[in-house]
Write an enzyme that holds these catalytic residues in place. Sequence first.
Site, PDB file in Angstrom:
ATOM      1  N   ARG A 147      33.126  33.637  54.446  1.00  0.00           N
ATOM      2  CA  ARG A 147      32.275  33.663  55.637  1.00  0.00           C
ATOM      3  C   ARG A 147      32.138  35.108  56.073  1.00  0.00           C
ATOM      4  NH1 ARG A 147      34.191  31.593  61.526  1.00  0.00           N
ATOM      5  NH2 ARG A 147      34.670  33.803  61.747  1.00  0.00           N
ATOM      6  N   TYR A 158      30.194  37.026  67.739  1.00  0.00           N
ATOM      7  CA  TYR A 158      31.354  36.200  67.407  1.00  0.00           C
ATOM      8  C   TYR A 158      31.939  36.623  66.047  1.00  0.00           C
ATOM      9  CZ  TYR A 158      34.036  32.664  65.236  1.00  0.00           C
ATOM     10  OH  TYR A 158      35.049  32.069  64.555  1.00  0.00           O
ATOM     11  N   ASP A 209      28.764  31.834  60.591  1.00  0.00           N
ATOM     12  CA  ASP A 209      28.990  31.017  61.792  1.00  0.00           C
ATOM     13  C   ASP A 209      28.167  31.587  62.950  1.00  0.00           C
ATOM     14  OD1 ASP A 209      29.985  29.463  63.835  1.00  0.00           O
ATOM     15  OD2 ASP A 209      32.103  29.821  63.370  1.00  0.00           O
ATOM     16  N   HIS A 211      28.139  30.141  65.820  1.00  0.00           N
ATOM     17  CA  HIS A 211      28.988  29.831  66.979  1.00  0.00           C
ATOM     18  C   HIS A 211      28.193  29.353  68.196  1.00  0.00           C
ATOM     19  CE1 HIS A 211      32.950  30.067  68.999  1.00  0.00           C
ATOM     20  NE2 HIS A 211      33.373  29.945  67.756  1.00  0.00           N
ATOM     21  N   GLU A 235      26.651  27.750  60.099  1.00  0.00           N
ATOM     22  CA  GLU A 235      27.512  26.890  60.920  1.00  0.00           C
ATOM     23  C   GLU A 235      27.146  26.933  62.400  1.00  0.00           C
ATOM     24  OE1 GLU A 235      31.603  27.841  60.243  1.00  0.00           O
ATOM     25  OE2 GLU A 235      32.230  27.102  62.195  1.00  0.00           O
ATOM     26  N   GLU A 261      33.139  21.386  64.590  1.00  0.00           N
ATOM     27  CA  GLU A 261      34.528  21.771  64.875  1.00  0.00           C
ATOM     28  C   GLU A 261      34.941  21.377  66.286  1.00  0.00           C
ATOM     29  OE1 GLU A 261      34.217  26.021  64.074  1.00  0.00           O
ATOM     30  OE2 GLU A 261      34.348  26.436  66.205  1.00  0.00           O
ATOM     31  N   ARG A 282      32.428  19.333  60.137  1.00  0.00           N
ATOM     32  CA  ARG A 282      33.587  20.235  60.238  1.00  0.00           C
ATOM     33  C   ARG A 282      34.721  19.719  61.104  1.00  0.00           C
ATOM     34  NH1 ARG A 282      34.526  24.783  59.230  1.00  0.00           N
ATOM     35  NH2 ARG A 282      34.844  25.706  61.282  1.00  0.00           N
ATOM     36  N   GLU A 338      38.103  25.479  55.567  1.00  0.00           N
ATOM     37  CA  GLU A 338      38.271  26.817  56.143  1.00  0.00           C
ATOM     38  C   GLU A 338      39.736  27.245  56.037  1.00  0.00           C
ATOM     39  OE1 GLU A 338      37.294  27.015  60.306  1.00  0.00           O
ATOM     40  OE2 GLU A 338      37.136  29.197  60.270  1.00  0.00           O
ATOM     41  N   TRP A 401      29.698  30.538  74.243  1.00  0.00           N
ATOM     42  CA  TRP A 401      30.450  31.584  73.543  1.00  0.00           C
ATOM     43  C   TRP A 401      30.508  31.292  72.053  1.00  0.00           C
ATOM     44  CZ3 TRP A 401      35.171  31.205  70.851  1.00  0.00           C
ATOM     45  CH2 TRP A 401      35.583  32.448  70.285  1.00  0.00           C
TER      46      TRP A 401
END
Length: 401
Positions: A147, A158, A209, A211, A235, A261, A282, A338, A401
């Site tokens: 990643r 991020y 990602d 995020h 992601e 996630e 995830r 991950e 965030w």
Amino acid sequence: MKITNAYVNITSPGRNFVTLKIETDEGIYGLGDGTLNGRELAVASYLTDHVIPCIVGRDPFQTEDIWQYLYRGPYWRRGPVTMAAIGAVDIALWDIKGKALNTPVYNLLGGKSREGVLVYAHANGKDIDHALEDVAKHKEMGYKAIRVQSGFAGSSTYGVAKGPGRYEPAERGLPPEQAWATEPYLRHVPTLFARVREMFGEELHLLHDCHHRLTPIEAGRLGKELEPFHLLWMEDPTPAELQEGFKVIREHTTTPIAVGEVFNSIWDAHDLIRNQWIDYIRTTLVHAGGFTHLKKLADFAELYHVRTGCHGATDLSPVCMAAALHFDTAVHNFGIQEHMPHSDETDAVFPHHYTFKDGQMFPGDAPGLGVDLDEELAAKYPYQRAYLPVNRKLDGTLTDW
Ligand code: GCO
Ligand code: MG
């Protein structure tokens, strides 16, 4: 067999972890991870004050019934705190089952579907050149999937470490505030991946990602511009409360999408999966009620060609990592795992049998999960309040965030 006692251990060898230990009348115990980054004490109290009194005296082999009892029983369902607490219990019970039957947990989940578990590492840098150096370093270490995140002018972002050490998002003290700007990010990421492909060729699996920071149409634009670089996934492109937001992304790009996630139940992913708006789910064992629930989620996803890609950040303890590797070894529609290695202090507190070699991880063949907790050492690292950062747009508006 009967559960005779259970208690929560909270330790902070660099970062906070919540571990549940369940003991039985046959001397066998099991460990479960209940860590919820920035909200650790809420899970600990949920377990100690509300769950443990209800499980003492039960048969630890009844994982399905205990799961239903803890999920349906309290009337109030789902939510990260509840589901992490149920996850901790469920993971610990499967550990007990494996130990009692003298077999690794993957054998209880269907047995080995593969020999090794493909994992991805994190490479990052304050700018593209530093990120490329970090990709080279991880490639050298044997990772086949990486990643990539990098800093750029005009915004914080991020996934980039502050100093020379590893990236670790939670910070001790109160939540730090960061400034976020979408436009420079959208211009930056395709440039980053053009450089990575130019330097490392086509073979390496690349991931990124976002995020949760984009709107669906912004994510559609980014996915489309990343198509020439063939990412394994993009992601969390957009927050997923609005599941049909992913339809917009899908209509604009063939870049594969990973999400989940922060999910804690199959219902968070129901529309995403049945409409084939995502490619990887995830969700982790700790945050979604353990093996009992995640296996159902994976089996449902399998019907729609959605593969697993379990969250494996450092804020999930080695107990969760061990559990994830058993799960990944067994489920048919495993995609990737991950891997964000824990600090040496953390690894010492949680001695474990899992290993890494040539871009893959292996759960080991110890009975149960193959992970332990050194309680004496853990006691040397008392809990420290820590939070994830919050994000504000440049004009001060609070954003994801
Ligand atoms: C990832 C993640 C994390 C999260 C963290 C929050 O690894 O993909 O997005 O690092 O930010 O787990 O607690
Ligand atoms: Mg993520």
